[in-house]
Design an enzyme around this catalytic site. Structure first.
Site, PDB file in Angstrom:
ATOM      1  N   LYS A  86       0.675  -1.442  -0.147  1.00 34.54           N
ATOM      2  CA  LYS A  86      -0.239   0.053   0.106  1.00 34.54           C
ATOM      3  C   LYS A  86       0.705   1.648  -0.010  1.00 34.54           C
ATOM      4  O   LYS A  86       0.791   2.341  -0.453  1.00 34.54           O
ATOM      5  CB  LYS A  86      -1.196   0.057   1.609  1.00 34.54           C
ATOM      6  CG  LYS A  86      -1.997  -1.019   0.723  1.00 34.54           C
ATOM      7  CD  LYS A  86      -2.796  -0.884   2.853  1.00 34.54           C
ATOM      8  CE  LYS A  86      -4.014  -1.940   1.955  1.00 34.54           C
ATOM      9  NZ  LYS A  86      -4.699  -2.006   3.270  1.00 34.54           N
ATOM     10  N   GLY A 146      -1.071  -0.577  15.341  1.00 34.14           N
ATOM     11  CA  GLY A 146      -0.384  -0.891  13.823  1.00 34.14           C
ATOM     12  C   GLY A 146      -0.154   0.871  13.168  1.00 34.14           C
ATOM     13  O   GLY A 146      -1.402   1.575  13.067  1.00 34.14           O
TER      14      GLY A 146
END
Length: 293
Positions: A86, A146
């Site tokens: 990503k 995260g």
């Protein structure tokens, strides 16, 4: 790379008679349900769709750059991008939507007028299902585990929604620091911080977000000790396989308001489908189809 308005590609004329070629690039995606999810919605709208998986764990799979070249040459409409690409995909694109640029992550690439355009539908998907399922929850102190591609999108969205203090935990401290610095630039009035020992943050948080792969079948477990859960907390988990992670199971048993990863996955897919095809997707139908799958 120049910026492009998120909705600009939706104005393109749609040719219902042409084949809509789509795909997903990522690691460990051999069992992904994305092909069936997108193809089912396309079939419901009389759109001929072919969806391919490009698993980077497969030794015969080409590199990310080579896959983008191939897809563009073979006139794909677009590609979904997942872990671990990503952020890696950004230098390979011509343009970014403003949101993708601010987030620093791309999960959707469209091929338009011989150009590669990067979008982030994770953020829009997370926001829409958060507003639907967690409307009215407290936003004073949120702890997120995260800081990768999906974590960048959820963190950005949480701050958009009004979170006042966002604490980020990640095993890769440099990645977490870069994300915090980028977010602070866009939200200078918020308290965005890192935590290496989040016990105190867990005790004070009104909301918990798991934006890591922990809880999947591949990486079982939980990101935090379940003993820190409280009934007055809300908990969101981006993991969608299984739909109910150990974290969500414990949170629901305690009475917490929760948001699972299935909703985020489908809501972001709705936005990606619209970018790929120029047609509005039916979120209720896509949710129903995914749960049946």
């Amino acid at each position: 790379m120049s910026e492009l308005c998120y909705d600009s590609i939706l104005t393109a004329e749609k040719d219902d008679t042409s084949l809509c070629r789509l795909g997903l690039i990522g690691a460990g995606i051999a069992k992904s349900l994305s092909p069936m999810l997108y193809q089912a919605e396309a079939a419901a709208q009389n759109i001929q769709c072919q969806y391919s998986l490009f698993d980077l764990d497969d030794p015969i799979t080409a590199t990310l750059a080579e896959l983008l070249d191939m897809a563009q040459e073979q006139q794909f409409k677009g590609l979904n991008i997942t872990i671990p690409c990503k952020q890696e995909v950004i230098p390979l694109l011509h343009e970014l939507s403003p949101e993708a640029r601010a987030i620093g992550a791309v999960n959707t690439v469209c091929f338009h007028n011989n150009r590669r355009i990067g979008y982030n539908t994770d953020a829009k998907g997370f926001r829409e299902c958060f507003e639907r399922y967690l409307s009215g929850v407290g936003l004073s102190r949120v702890l997120q585990f995260g800081a990768g591609g999906v974590g960048a999108a959820t963190a950005f969205t949480l701050l958009q929604l009004g979170v006042q203090q966002l604490t980020i935990v990640d095993v890769v401290q440099k990645q977490a620091l870069q994300l915090a610095d980028r977010l602070q630039h866009h939200f200078p009035d918020r308290n965005i911080r890192l935590s290496l020992t989040p016990k105190e943050d867990m005790a004070q948080a009104v909301g918990i977000v798991n934006a890591t792969p922990i809880g999947t079948l591949r990486y079982p477990g939980t990101v935090m000790p379940l003993s820190f859960l409280r009934a007055d907390m809300w908990v969101a988990d981006v993991v969608y396989s299984p739909a109910e992670t150990a974290l969500l199971h414990a949170a629901r048993a305690m009475g917490c308001q929760t948001l699972d990863g299935v909703n985020m996955l489908v809501y972001q897919a709705v936005r990606a489908f619209e970018l790929f095809t120029g047609s509005s997707a039916d979120v209720t139908r896509m949710l129903r189809n995914f749960k049946q799958l």
